[in-house]
Design a protein around this motif. Structure first.
Motif, PDB file in Angstrom:
ATOM      1  N   GLY A 105       0.727  -1.084  -0.131  1.00  0.00           N
ATOM      2  CA  GLY A 105       0.077   0.002  -0.020  1.00  0.00           C
ATOM      3  C   GLY A 105       0.969   1.397  -0.197  1.00  0.00           C
ATOM      4  O   GLY A 105       0.359   2.290  -0.287  1.00  0.00           O
ATOM      5  N   PHE A 106       2.160   1.051   0.529  1.00  0.00           N
ATOM      6  CA  PHE A 106       2.953   2.194   0.340  1.00  0.00           C
ATOM      7  C   PHE A 106       3.459   2.410  -1.018  1.00  0.00           C
ATOM      8  O   PHE A 106       3.920   1.324  -1.870  1.00  0.00           O
ATOM      9  CB  PHE A 106       4.250   2.290   1.343  1.00  0.00           C
ATOM     10  CG  PHE A 106       4.941   3.295   1.336  1.00  0.00           C
ATOM     11  CD1 PHE A 106       4.426   4.511   1.958  1.00  0.00           C
ATOM     12  CD2 PHE A 106       6.418   3.122   0.896  1.00  0.00           C
ATOM     13  CE1 PHE A 106       5.500   5.564   1.998  1.00  0.00           C
ATOM     14  CE2 PHE A 106       7.154   4.245   0.958  1.00  0.00           C
ATOM     15  CZ  PHE A 106       6.882   5.559   1.256  1.00  0.00           C
ATOM     16  N   ASP A 107       3.893   3.723  -1.481  1.00  0.00           N
ATOM     17  CA  ASP A 107       4.424   4.006  -2.772  1.00  0.00           C
ATOM     18  C   ASP A 107       5.741   3.673  -2.989  1.00  0.00           C
ATOM     19  O   ASP A 107       6.547   4.599  -2.544  1.00  0.00           O
ATOM     20  CB  ASP A 107       3.903   4.949  -3.456  1.00  0.00           C
ATOM     21  CG  ASP A 107       4.245   5.375  -4.954  1.00  0.00           C
ATOM     22  OD1 ASP A 107       4.690   4.333  -5.563  1.00  0.00           O
ATOM     23  OD2 ASP A 107       3.989   6.485  -5.522  1.00  0.00           O
ATOM     24  N   LEU A 108       6.365   2.351  -3.219  1.00  0.00           N
ATOM     25  CA  LEU A 108       7.850   2.455  -3.234  1.00  0.00           C
ATOM     26  C   LEU A 108       8.342   2.727  -4.308  1.00  0.00           C
ATOM     27  O   LEU A 108       9.597   3.451  -4.359  1.00  0.00           O
ATOM     28  CB  LEU A 108       8.033   0.710  -3.173  1.00  0.00           C
ATOM     29  CG  LEU A 108       7.734  -0.126  -1.821  1.00  0.00           C
ATOM     30  CD1 LEU A 108       7.918  -1.534  -1.990  1.00  0.00           C
ATOM     31  CD2 LEU A 108       8.411   0.491  -0.656  1.00  0.00           C
ATOM     32  N   ALA A 109       7.462   3.053  -5.593  1.00  0.00           N
ATOM     33  CA  ALA A 109       8.322   3.473  -6.735  1.00  0.00           C
ATOM     34  C   ALA A 109       8.774   4.738  -6.701  1.00  0.00           C
ATOM     35  O   ALA A 109       9.713   5.280  -7.303  1.00  0.00           O
ATOM     36  CB  ALA A 109       7.363   3.372  -7.797  1.00  0.00           C
ATOM     37  N   SER A 110       8.199   5.486  -5.734  1.00  0.00           N
ATOM     38  CA  SER A 110       8.451   6.914  -5.651  1.00  0.00           C
ATOM     39  C   SER A 110       9.006   7.396  -4.375  1.00  0.00           C
ATOM     40  O   SER A 110       9.358   8.711  -3.595  1.00  0.00           O
ATOM     41  CB  SER A 110       7.110   8.101  -5.877  1.00  0.00           C
ATOM     42  OG  SER A 110       6.395   7.774  -4.689  1.00  0.00           O
ATOM     43  N   PHE A 111       9.379   6.427  -3.598  1.00  0.00           N
ATOM     44  CA  PHE A 111      10.166   6.592  -2.339  1.00  0.00           C
ATOM     45  C   PHE A 111      11.708   7.210  -2.467  1.00  0.00           C
ATOM     46  O   PHE A 111      12.273   6.541  -3.108  1.00  0.00           O
ATOM     47  CB  PHE A 111      10.374   5.305  -1.588  1.00  0.00           C
ATOM     48  CG  PHE A 111      10.717   5.146  -0.148  1.00  0.00           C
ATOM     49  CD1 PHE A 111      10.039   6.445   0.587  1.00  0.00           C
ATOM     50  CD2 PHE A 111      11.329   4.288   0.419  1.00  0.00           C
ATOM     51  CE1 PHE A 111      10.379   6.333   1.870  1.00  0.00           C
ATOM     52  CE2 PHE A 111      11.672   4.150   1.759  1.00  0.00           C
ATOM     53  CZ  PHE A 111      11.201   5.487   2.541  1.00  0.00           C
ATOM     54  N   ASN A 112      11.632   8.320  -1.914  1.00  0.00           N
ATOM     55  CA  ASN A 112      12.967   9.259  -1.934  1.00  0.00           C
ATOM     56  C   ASN A 112      13.513   9.708  -0.547  1.00  0.00           C
ATOM     57  O   ASN A 112      13.242  10.866  -0.428  1.00  0.00           O
ATOM     58  CB  ASN A 112      12.451  10.264  -3.132  1.00  0.00           C
ATOM     59  CG  ASN A 112      13.903  11.185  -3.489  1.00  0.00           C
ATOM     60  OD1 ASN A 112      14.966  10.604  -3.085  1.00  0.00           O
ATOM     61  ND2 ASN A 112      13.821  12.244  -4.213  1.00  0.00           N
ATOM     62  N   PRO A 113      13.835   8.653   0.270  1.00  0.00           N
ATOM     63  CA  PRO A 113      14.063   9.077   1.520  1.00  0.00           C
ATOM     64  C   PRO A 113      15.309  10.133   1.679  1.00  0.00           C
ATOM     65  O   PRO A 113      16.482   9.983   1.295  1.00  0.00           O
ATOM     66  CB  PRO A 113      14.329   7.913   2.202  1.00  0.00           C
ATOM     67  CG  PRO A 113      14.806   6.849   0.996  1.00  0.00           C
ATOM     68  CD  PRO A 113      14.406   7.522  -0.114  1.00  0.00           C
ATOM     69  N   HIS A 114      15.128  10.908   2.831  1.00  0.00           N
ATOM     70  CA  HIS A 114      16.256  12.124   3.012  1.00  0.00           C
ATOM     71  C   HIS A 114      16.684  11.686   4.529  1.00  0.00           C
ATOM     72  O   HIS A 114      17.086  10.745   4.965  1.00  0.00           O
ATOM     73  CB  HIS A 114      15.367  13.403   2.866  1.00  0.00           C
ATOM     74  CG  HIS A 114      16.807  14.169   2.627  1.00  0.00           C
ATOM     75  ND1 HIS A 114      16.371  15.759   2.057  1.00  0.00           N
ATOM     76  CD2 HIS A 114      17.880  14.447   2.845  1.00  0.00           C
ATOM     77  CE1 HIS A 114      17.391  16.486   2.296  1.00  0.00           C
ATOM     78  NE2 HIS A 114      18.237  16.011   2.639  1.00  0.00           N
ATOM     79  N   GLY A 115      16.316  12.906   5.535  1.00  0.00           N
ATOM     80  CA  GLY A 115      16.723  12.451   7.021  1.00  0.00           C
ATOM     81  C   GLY A 115      15.804  11.529   7.521  1.00  0.00           C
ATOM     82  O   GLY A 115      14.661  11.358   6.962  1.00  0.00           O
ATOM     83  N   ILE A 116      16.239  10.610   8.604  1.00  0.00           N
ATOM     84  CA  ILE A 116      15.506  10.030   9.357  1.00  0.00           C
ATOM     85  C   ILE A 116      15.636  10.105  10.730  1.00  0.00           C
ATOM     86  O   ILE A 116      16.556  10.754  11.306  1.00  0.00           O
ATOM     87  CB  ILE A 116      15.822   8.394   8.982  1.00  0.00           C
ATOM     88  CG1 ILE A 116      17.365   8.049   8.952  1.00  0.00           C
ATOM     89  CG2 ILE A 116      15.582   8.024   7.505  1.00  0.00           C
ATOM     90  CD1 ILE A 116      17.594   6.785   8.906  1.00  0.00           C
ATOM     91  N   SER A 117      14.806   9.524  11.666  1.00  0.00           N
ATOM     92  CA  SER A 117      14.751   9.499  13.052  1.00  0.00           C
ATOM     93  C   SER A 117      14.155   8.400  13.687  1.00  0.00           C
ATOM     94  O   SER A 117      13.090   8.049  13.269  1.00  0.00           O
ATOM     95  CB  SER A 117      14.255  10.801  13.742  1.00  0.00           C
ATOM     96  OG  SER A 117      14.343  11.061  15.225  1.00  0.00           O
TER      97      SER A 117
END
Length: 354
Positions: A105-117
């Motif tokens: 259900g999560f859009d993996l094709a447009s996943f563009n991760p930056h900062g995380i916590s």
């Protein structure tokens, strides 16, 4: 006479343009070169080829990597591949980076991760907050980490007008966080103009389900953000100003300036050593090489350790430096139990034993 006036105005405009360009070069540290400082027990992490912009390590030694960031104007070694979240168990003798599965259900094709916590709730639930840029837009994704399945369950997507150019995030509750905007605008051209004119409109935003507000502003380019072990101070890296801001957290969640530490490098992400409170910073010694990529003269890497930042004279140590021959464009450095992880904006990642 009119022609002389026009020529005079043109001359003034050219002079102002030259001043702006010179000022931008200074902010980028465009002429800085560094000497390499090597660590004896390091190797590149297999499976990370196109950047690990941010890294966060849980108290039990599980490290999360944000990989594959793509951004307008930035180089990419895998422009057609979406990003992901990798995990490494630093308690293993030979830890490997494994990609975490993300719930359907999560859009993996447009996943563009930056900062995380990460945030650990009272019931030991682990939440992972991710700054995401799907189709170069700005969202915050909140996941629940399911350790037994090595997976992330997507819980919520957050969009807000006060988060137009989000860079990094520090979670302070299951749905609560501070986040940096590295620009005031979201439009790429206006972002460039904002940087060129040195407007200092970048800010920090507090988000909760009940309230969203700007809590600190006036930054050149607010990047990495983190929190002190006692939860009293928020640290913000101002990339183009070469500064780390120490901000005191108030009862109403607003932030007030406590001090500013000036450095000789472009400071990106900040990690905090939990017991000592030391700050580890991934830095860019020369920002021009970072943004104007030349494989024959690649961007360099630099890791700083800042001890006793609240004292009158904090101790700043260069722990690692490389001219780009091994690691290009270091953006984060994080430590756990004598192990150091160094991530980059769009290159490889390094595992070192200190």
């Amino acid at each position: 006479m009119g022609r002389l006036v026009t020529l005079g105005l043109l001359g003034i405009a050219v002079a102002l343009l030259g001043e702006r360009l010179l000022a931008l070069r200074n902010r980028l540290k465009a002429s800085r070169e560094i000497e390499s400082i090597d660590l004896p027990n390091c190797h590149l992490i297999k499976g990370i080829e196109a950047g690990s912009e941010d890294i966060d390590i849980l108290p039990n030694g599980l490290a999360f990597f944000s990989v594959g960031l793509q951004f307008p104007g930035l180089h990419s070694f895998a422009p057609d591949k979406p990003g992901g979240i990798l995990m490494m168990d630093l308690n293993e003798d030979k830890p490997r980076a494994l990609e975490l599965r993300i719930s359907r259900g999560f859009d993996l094709a447009s996943f563009n991760p930056h900062g995380i916590s990460t945030f650990i709730d009272n019931d030991d639930t682990v939440y992972l907050f991710v700054v995401n840029h799907p189709e170069f837009k700005n969202t915050i994704e909140i996941f629940k980490f399911e350790e037994e399945e090595n997976s992330l369950l997507h819980l919520k997507t957050i969009k807000h007008e006060l988060l137009p150019s989000t860079n990094d995030i520090i979670a302070i509750g299951p749905m609560h966080f501070y986040a940096t905007n590295d620009h005031y605008f979201s439009d790429p051209f206006l972002k460039y103009l904002e940087t060129y004119l040195n407007l200092h409109w970048a800010n920090v935003v507090y988000y909760s389900p009940n309230e969203v507000k700007v809590v600190a502003e006036g930054f050149d380019s607010a990047n990495g953000i983190n929190i002190s072990p006692d939860k009293k101070y928020i640290y913000v890296a101002d990339l183009l100003a070469h500064e780390i801001h120490v901000l005191k957290k108030q009862p109403d969640m607003n932030l007030t300036q406590a001090k500013v530490l000036s450095l000789d490098t472009l400071v990106d992400n900040l990690s905090i050593e939990p017991f000592s409170g030391d700050i580890w910073a991934g830095c860019h010694p020369n920002g021009q090489k970072l943004f104007v990529y030349d494989p024959s003269n690649p961007p360099s890497s630099e890791v700083l350790r800042i001890q006793n930042i609240l004292s009158e004279k904090p101790t700043v140590t260069t722990v690692y430096a490389n001219n780009g021959s091994v690691l290009q464009g270091s953006s984060v450095a994080s430590v756990y139990n004598g192990k150091l992880l160094i991530g980059t904006l769009y290159h490889r990642a390094l595992y070192c034993e200190l």
